[in-house]
Motif scaffolding. Structure first.
Motif, mmCIF file in Angstrom:
data_model
loop_
_atom_site.group_PDB
_atom_site.id
_atom_site.type_symbol
_atom_site.label_atom_id
_atom_site.label_comp_id
_atom_site.label_asym_id
_atom_site.label_seq_id
_atom_site.Cartn_x
_atom_site.Cartn_y
_atom_site.Cartn_z
ATOM 1 N N UNK A 123 -4.993 -2.079 -11.713
ATOM 2 C CA UNK A 123 -4.539 -3.114 -10.781
ATOM 3 C C UNK A 123 -5.642 -3.492 -9.816
ATOM 4 N N UNK A 126 1.254 3.607 -9.572
ATOM 5 C CA UNK A 126 0.142 3.688 -10.522
ATOM 6 C C UNK A 126 0.041 5.065 -11.153
ATOM 7 N N UNK A 127 0.424 6.102 -10.409
ATOM 8 C CA UNK A 127 0.378 7.448 -10.975
ATOM 9 C C UNK A 127 1.398 7.604 -12.094
ATOM 10 N N UNK A 184 -8.420 -1.662 -5.488
ATOM 11 C CA UNK A 184 -8.193 -1.571 -6.920
ATOM 12 C C UNK A 184 -8.031 -0.138 -7.366
ATOM 13 N N UNK A 185 -7.355 0.041 -8.482
ATOM 14 C CA UNK A 185 -7.234 1.369 -9.074
ATOM 15 C C UNK A 185 -8.587 1.764 -9.657
ATOM 16 N N UNK A 234 1.921 1.858 -3.720
ATOM 17 C CA UNK A 234 1.003 1.574 -4.826
ATOM 18 C C UNK A 234 0.585 2.836 -5.566
ATOM 19 N N UNK A 235 0.249 3.886 -4.817
ATOM 20 C CA UNK A 235 -0.251 5.103 -5.464
ATOM 21 C C UNK A 235 0.807 5.716 -6.374
ATOM 22 N N UNK A 242 0.810 -1.208 0.000
ATOM 23 C CA UNK A 242 0.000 0.000 0.000
ATOM 24 C C UNK A 242 0.850 1.267 0.000
#
Lengths: 312, 92
Positions: A286, A278-279, A297-298, A274-275, A271
Motif C-alpha cells: 500500500x 496490512x499484517x 507506504x508498506x 493500517x498496521x 494510520x
C-alpha cells in the motif's frame, strides 16, 4: 498491444491485450462482459439484480453465482476489516447526497442535508448466504451498494477472459486495474500513481507483474451538500464521509476485489488501523498520500518502485 | 596442606562458575547491534527526491509495517513504450 476504450460504470474503461491484428473480437467480448456486469450490479439501475435484491430485504432471494460470489467476498472483507469495508452504507451515501449518478448529483448544484437522522440497522455481517441453494437473505432495513468491490471484481474477470486468448492482457476502469500475464517484451506493467492534489501530476511510478492495482481517493467523487464539500467514501462507524489521514491509498494485490476492499478500509481507518490491516494480509502493498503529498507506504511496496524487482 | 589444596580447588571452581554466570547475564542484557537499513539505489536517472519526513512508528518492525520513505518522482521519465497504453491510477 491492441486496446479498446469506452465508458462504463460511470468511468473510462480501457481493455488491452496482445492479440494479432484482426483478432480484436476478444476485446469486444471483454467490453460486453463489462457492460453486462454493470447492468447486473449497478445500484442506479432499478432492474439490476442488485436493486431487486435490495427491494426484497428480509426475505430469501435467489441470486446468480456472480452476485453470490460478490456478496460472499464482501462479507469476508467486512469481517476482516472490522467493518471498515462495509457494502451496506447505501442509506448513508443517499443521506450524504449521493442518491443518483454523480453527473446528476453535480448537475443539481448544492444538495440539502436530509432532515432524517441515521436509522439503526443490522450489521452487514447478519446477511445470510446459502451458497448450496444459491440464495441470500439481506437483513431488513439493509441496502447494499457494491460500488466498493464490484469494479475490481469486474476488471479482473474481464482481464482473465482476455488472457484466454492473449499472453498479456489488462483492464483499467477509472484507475482500478488488473493485469494478466506479462508483456512479450519482458517488461513489467508500468502504472503511474496520480497526485491526489493535482491529477496532472504523478506521485510515483509502479512496475508490477500479474495482479491488481487499485486506488481509493477522497478527491475524485465529490459534490456539494449544504455548502460543504462531500465525498463518496463513507466511514461506516459514523455514517458520514470519512475524515481521513490521507487523500488517497493505492493497493497492489493478487486480486482486484481484495485490493479494492482494502484500499477503502485503509483510507477510512487511517494510520490507527493500517498496521493491523496490512499484517493480516501480507500479500498486499500500500502507498498512502497525505495532504502535503508525502507518501507513507508498506515495506514491500518498494518491490514495485524499482523496475528490476519482482512481485511477491 | 590437604586442606589448603581443597580450599583452593573449591575457590577456583566457585570463581569459574560465578564468572560464567555473570558473563551470561551481561550478554543477555547487552543492547542489540544497530542495523542500517539502506534504501536500494534506483536504476533510473537522478531526479529530485522528496524531503524525508519524521518516520511513522507503528511499533516493531515485524511484518508488513508502514514507513515514510523517499520516492523518486518519475515525472521526467516518460513511458517509452509507444505500443503500450498508459496506465494511471488515482481513484475514480
Amino acid at each position: 498491444m491492441q486496446s479498446l476504450e469506452f465508458r462504463a460504470m460511470n468511468t473510462s474503461v480501457l481493455v488491452a491485450a496482445e492479440v494479432r491484428n484482426g483478432e480484436e473480437a476478444s476485446l469486444r467480448e471483454a467490453k460486453a462482459f463489462i457492460d453486462d456486469s454493470e447492468r447486473r450490479f449497478s445500484r442506479f439501475l432499478p432492474d439490476s439484480e442488485l436493486s431487486r435484491l435490495n427491494r426484497t430485504a428480509g426475505a430469501w432471494s435467489d441470486v446468480s453465482d456472480d452476485l453470490l460470489d460478490l456478496l460472499t467476498l464482501s462479507k469476508a472483507y467486512y469481517q476482516e476489516t472490522g467493518g471498515l469495508f462495509d457494502p451496506s452504507i447505501l442509506p448513508d451515501l443517499k443521506r450524504a447526497g449521493y442518491d443518483a449518478s454523480l453527473e446528476e448529483v453535480r448537475a443539481r448544484g448544492n444538495t440539502p442535508t436530509p432532515i432524517s437522522t441515521r436509522p439503526a440497522k443490522q450489521p452487514f455481517s447478519e446477511i445470510q448466504i446459502d451458497a448450496a441453494a444459491g440464495r441470500v437473505r439481506v437483513p431488513p432495513g439493509v441496502e447494499i451498494d457494491l460500488g466498493g468491490i464490484a469494479k475490481g471484481w469486474i476488471v479482473q474477470k474481464a482481464a482473465q477472459l482476455l488472457s484466454k486468448q492473449a499472453p498479456a492482457a489488462a483492464v483499467n476502469a477509472g484507475g482500478d486495474m488488473f493485469f494478466a500475464g506479462r508483456p512479450s517484451d519482458g517488461a513489467r506493467w508500468r502504472v503511474e500513481i496520480e497526485d491526489p492534489r493535482d491529477p496532472d501530476k504523478t506521485s510515483a511510478v509502479l512496475h508490477v507483474n500479474e495482479g491488481a492495482v487499485v486506488t481509493s481517493s477522497i478527491s475524485k467523487r465529490t459534490w456539494s451538500q449544504d455548502g460543504k464539500n462531500r465525498h463518496h467514501l463513507i466511514d461506516p462507524r459514523t455514517g458520514e464521509p470519512a475524515e481521513t489521514d490521507w487523500l488517497s491509498v493505492t493497493v497492489i494485490a493478487p486480486q482486484a476485489d481484495l485490493a479494492e476492499a482494502y484500499a477503502k478500509a485503509l483510507l477510512v481507518g487511517g494510520q490507527r488501523t493500517a498496521r493491523r490491516l496490512l499484517l493480516q494480509r501480507p500479500c498486499l502493498a500500500a502507498l498512502c498520500i497525505d495532504r502535503e503529498g508525502q507518501i507513507s507506504a508498506s515495506q514491500n511496496s518498494k518491490d514495485f518502485l524499482n523496475d528490476s524487482n519482482h512481485f511477491l | 596442606m590437604k586442606i589448603f589444596r581443597f580450599a583452593m580447588n573449591t575457590w577456583i571452581t566457585a570463581a569459574s562458575i560465578l564468572s560464567f554466570l555473570l558473563g551470561w547475564v551481561a550478554l543477555a542484557h547487552a543492547p542489540k547491534p544497530v542495523q542500517n537499513i539502506q534504501t536500494p539505489a534506483a536504476s533510473s536517472p537522478a531526479i529530485p527526491t522528496l524531503v524525508p519526513l519524521q518516520s511513522l512508528q507503528f511499533g516493531g518492525d515485524q511484518g508488513n509495517t508502514f514507513q515514510n520513505f523517499q520516492v523518486q518522482i518519475p515525472v521526467q521519465v516518460p513511458n517509452n513504450n509507444v505500443s503500450m497504453p498508459a496506465f494511471r491510477t488515482g481513484g475514480s
